[in-house]
Design a protein around this motif. Structure first.
Motif, PDB file in Angstrom:
ATOM      1  N   PRO A   1       0.821  -1.210   0.000  1.00  0.00           N
ATOM      2  CA  PRO A   1       0.000   0.000   0.000  1.00  0.00           C
ATOM      3  C   PRO A   1       0.860   1.268   0.000  1.00  0.00           C
ATOM      4  O   PRO A   1       1.998   1.271   0.469  1.00  0.00           O
ATOM      5  CB  PRO A   1      -0.784  -0.089   1.323  1.00  0.00           C
ATOM      6  CG  PRO A   1      -0.538  -1.460   1.870  1.00  0.00           C
ATOM      7  CD  PRO A   1       0.754  -1.903   1.305  1.00  0.00           C
ATOM      8  N   PRO A   2       0.305   2.381  -0.486  1.00  0.00           N
ATOM      9  CA  PRO A   2       0.915   3.686  -0.230  1.00  0.00           C
ATOM     10  C   PRO A   2       0.793   3.963   1.280  1.00  0.00           C
ATOM     11  O   PRO A   2      -0.094   3.404   1.923  1.00  0.00           O
ATOM     12  CB  PRO A   2       0.047   4.655  -1.018  1.00  0.00           C
ATOM     13  CG  PRO A   2      -0.804   3.814  -1.935  1.00  0.00           C
ATOM     14  CD  PRO A   2      -0.933   2.481  -1.277  1.00  0.00           C
ATOM     15  N   LEU A   3       1.556   4.762   1.898  1.00  0.00           N
ATOM     16  CA  LEU A   3       2.676   5.551   1.455  1.00  0.00           C
ATOM     17  C   LEU A   3       3.933   4.916   2.030  1.00  0.00           C
ATOM     18  O   LEU A   3       4.109   4.854   3.241  1.00  0.00           O
ATOM     19  CB  LEU A   3       2.548   6.985   1.960  1.00  0.00           C
ATOM     20  CG  LEU A   3       1.489   7.834   1.263  1.00  0.00           C
ATOM     21  CD1 LEU A   3       0.789   8.726   2.242  1.00  0.00           C
ATOM     22  CD2 LEU A   3       2.170   8.638   0.176  1.00  0.00           C
ATOM     23  N   PHE A   4       4.815   4.473   1.134  1.00  0.00           N
ATOM     24  CA  PHE A   4       6.032   3.785   1.531  1.00  0.00           C
ATOM     25  C   PHE A   4       7.169   4.350   0.695  1.00  0.00           C
ATOM     26  O   PHE A   4       6.943   4.935  -0.372  1.00  0.00           O
ATOM     27  CB  PHE A   4       5.880   2.269   1.312  1.00  0.00           C
ATOM     28  CG  PHE A   4       7.010   1.444   1.842  1.00  0.00           C
ATOM     29  CD1 PHE A   4       7.220   1.324   3.203  1.00  0.00           C
ATOM     30  CD2 PHE A   4       7.874   0.790   0.969  1.00  0.00           C
ATOM     31  CE1 PHE A   4       8.258   0.560   3.698  1.00  0.00           C
ATOM     32  CE2 PHE A   4       8.916   0.028   1.456  1.00  0.00           C
ATOM     33  CZ  PHE A   4       9.117  -0.092   2.827  1.00  0.00           C
ATOM     34  N   ASP A   5       8.384   4.170   1.170  1.00  0.00           N
ATOM     35  CA  ASP A   5       9.572   4.671   0.479  1.00  0.00           C
ATOM     36  C   ASP A   5       9.599   4.152  -0.962  1.00  0.00           C
ATOM     37  O   ASP A   5       9.738   2.951  -1.196  1.00  0.00           O
ATOM     38  CB  ASP A   5      10.811   4.198   1.243  1.00  0.00           C
ATOM     39  CG  ASP A   5      12.111   4.764   0.692  1.00  0.00           C
ATOM     40  OD1 ASP A   5      12.136   5.211  -0.465  1.00  0.00           O
ATOM     41  OD2 ASP A   5      13.111   4.757   1.441  1.00  0.00           O
TER      42      ASP A   5
END
Length: 486
Positions: free
Chosen positions: A4-8
């Protein structure tokens, strides 16, 4: 596996031969921060289709959106691209009823990601994730999926995707999901998931972010170190010290999170442990390291932190990566320590925080939240134009030392202002610096020169008179958009 967002965005999981990744994080970033999307944002601000009651502020937003689109289209330099992404996400989310986005963070309009009820409400109210929900459902129409929750920033998006996929076929995994399993079991919609898996993927830098495309393993703890293979990491001081000397031969770069730096023999991490890093610096080139300096640790004054930050600006040893607010890690199990680094403290519980990561606290000689925020703001204002700080907590930022040959700041662009312009003086060209958040109008006669300079043509400076060149370069260096290598 669904991410899922929000990840590096500079990290990707290491997959087995039979695994399939549905990278919703990449889809989200591409949709909101691609060149076309950001250019459309700028047009919406210019035409009054987006924004608030202040036309000048909207014209300024349009200017920064155009700069972000230019920097994104330019490609190449990671820091510039990430700053442009951060600007795009912030602008795209500023009107959302539930979420406020940053390059490496998300804030809830109402509440905190440490409170499960706040997360669930934000997931219901946000208008940012509908396209990702539909795309993910189409990409994984049936079968068992693993939803990877590594950080709290992913929680609202994870809740949206869980409902879109149908929770009965979703297994929750990842570092955050494992650490907060019991709280998530009691929190809808996560409580309806098919189950939990203690598994969390190993991570590596994506090929487009790893410099030469070589696989580079991402390391957060000494136990993650892949012997004999290239690696990079973001480490607590004690984890860095736990690595064997030979580990540093294959290291491509590392950031150290430091709360207090009395000397390299006494380096205190976020948990209050003191570590002697002299053996590490003996084993590795000091230029390999960057330091994330935490502001507001127990007993550490603003003056001490300022002195430490200035000392890390240059020199053969580790240099400053950035400034972050100190947060006291929540104690898990047993009695919480009543001191940090020898400084007594009082922890203040936060009722309703069923997904806690940090404890509020007070202690002698410690900055309160207002003073901490002021100290970070003052240091960023002082150092922003002269220090090559990271654009956020992104893995790829630890890799490369700043390119000393680059004259033009890769996070800056020359942008045409429409209509009255952000300063009300009519159309014109502006230098916009995404690194410092500043912009200024160019004299029309100098616009062609600075545009050529921003495209890499440093020889253009030789075609103007000495006095004009000195005046222009002084202004550009002062604004942080040019390095004085001429």
């Amino acid at each position: 596996m669904v991410l899922p967002p929000l990840f590096d965005p500079s990290l990707e999981p290491e997959l087995g031969p039979d695994d399939e990744l549905i990278d919703v994080n990449a889809h989200f970033v591409a949709r909101l921060a691609g060149t076309g999307a950001v250019a459309a944002l700028a047009e919406d601000y210019d035409l009054g289709r987006r924004g608030g009651a202040d036309p000048a502020e909207d014209r300024t937003r349009a200017l920064f959106a155009r700069a972000a689109a230019q920097v994104t289209a330019r490609g190449g330099h990671a820091a510039g691209r990430l700053r442009a992404m951060g600007m795009a996400l912030r602008l795209a989310g500023e009107a959302d009823p539930a979420l406020r986005l940053a390059a490496d963070d998300v804030e809830l309009v109402d509440g905190t990601t440490e409170c499960g009820a706040d997360v669930a409400l934000a997931a219901q109210r946000t208008e940012l994730l509908g396209p990702e929900a539909r795309w993910t459902r189409a990409a994984a129409p049936d079968g068992r999926v693993h939803l990877v929750i590594e950080t709290d920033q992913q929680l609202p998006a994870a809740a949206v995707l869980l409902k879109a996929l149908g929770p009965a076929r979703v297994v929750l995994c990842g570092r955050f999901a494992t650490a907060h399993r019991e709280a998530l079991r009691a929190l809808a919609p996560f409580s309806a998931a098919a189950g939990f898996d203690d598994w969390a993927p190993a991570w590596r830098l994506g090929k487009e972010w790893s410099g030469d495309g070589t696989p580079v393993r991402w390391v957060r703890r000494a136990a993650d170190w892949p012997a004999g293979a290239p690696w990079a990491g973001w480490l607590a001081p004690d984890e860095a010290a736990a690595l064997p000397a030979e580990a540093w031969r294959d290291c491509r770069g590392a950031a150290l999170t430091v709360a207090r730096l009395e000397s390299w023999a006494e380096v205190t991490g976020a948990d209050g442990r003191r570590t002697d890093l002299r053996s590490v610096l003996d084993a590795a080139d000091g230029a390999l390291f960057r330091v994330e300096l935490l502001v507001g640790a127990p007993g550490v004054s603003a003056e001490e932190t300022t002195g430490t930050a200035r000392s890390l600006l240059s020199g053969p040893g580790p240099r400053l990566a950035g400034l972050s607010p100190f947060r006291l890690p929540t104690a898990r199990g047993g009695t919480a320590p009543r001191a940090w680094g020898g400084v007594p403290l009082i922890r203040h519980p936060a009722p309703g925080h069923d997904l806690p990561r940090w404890d509020r606290f007070s202690g002698p000689g410690t900055l309160d939240e207002t003073a901490r925020t002021a100290a970070i703001g003052a240091l960023n204002a002082e150092l922003g134009a002269v220090a090559d700080l990271f654009p956020g907590r992104f893995a790829c930022c630890v890799l490369a030392a700043p390119d000393g040959a680059a004259v033009w700041e890769p996070s800056a662009a020359v942008v045409a202002g429409q209509g009255p312009g952000p300063d009300g003086r009519g159309p014109g060209s502006f230098v916009v610096n995404l690194r410092t958040g500043s912009a200024f109008r160019l004299h029309p006669k100098l616009t062609p020169v600075v545009e050529r300079l921003s495209s890499g043509d440093t020889a253009v400076l030789d075609r103007i008179g000495d006095a004009a060149r000195r005046k222009l370069t002084d202004r550009l260096v002062q604004a942080g958009v040019m390095r004085r290598s001429q």
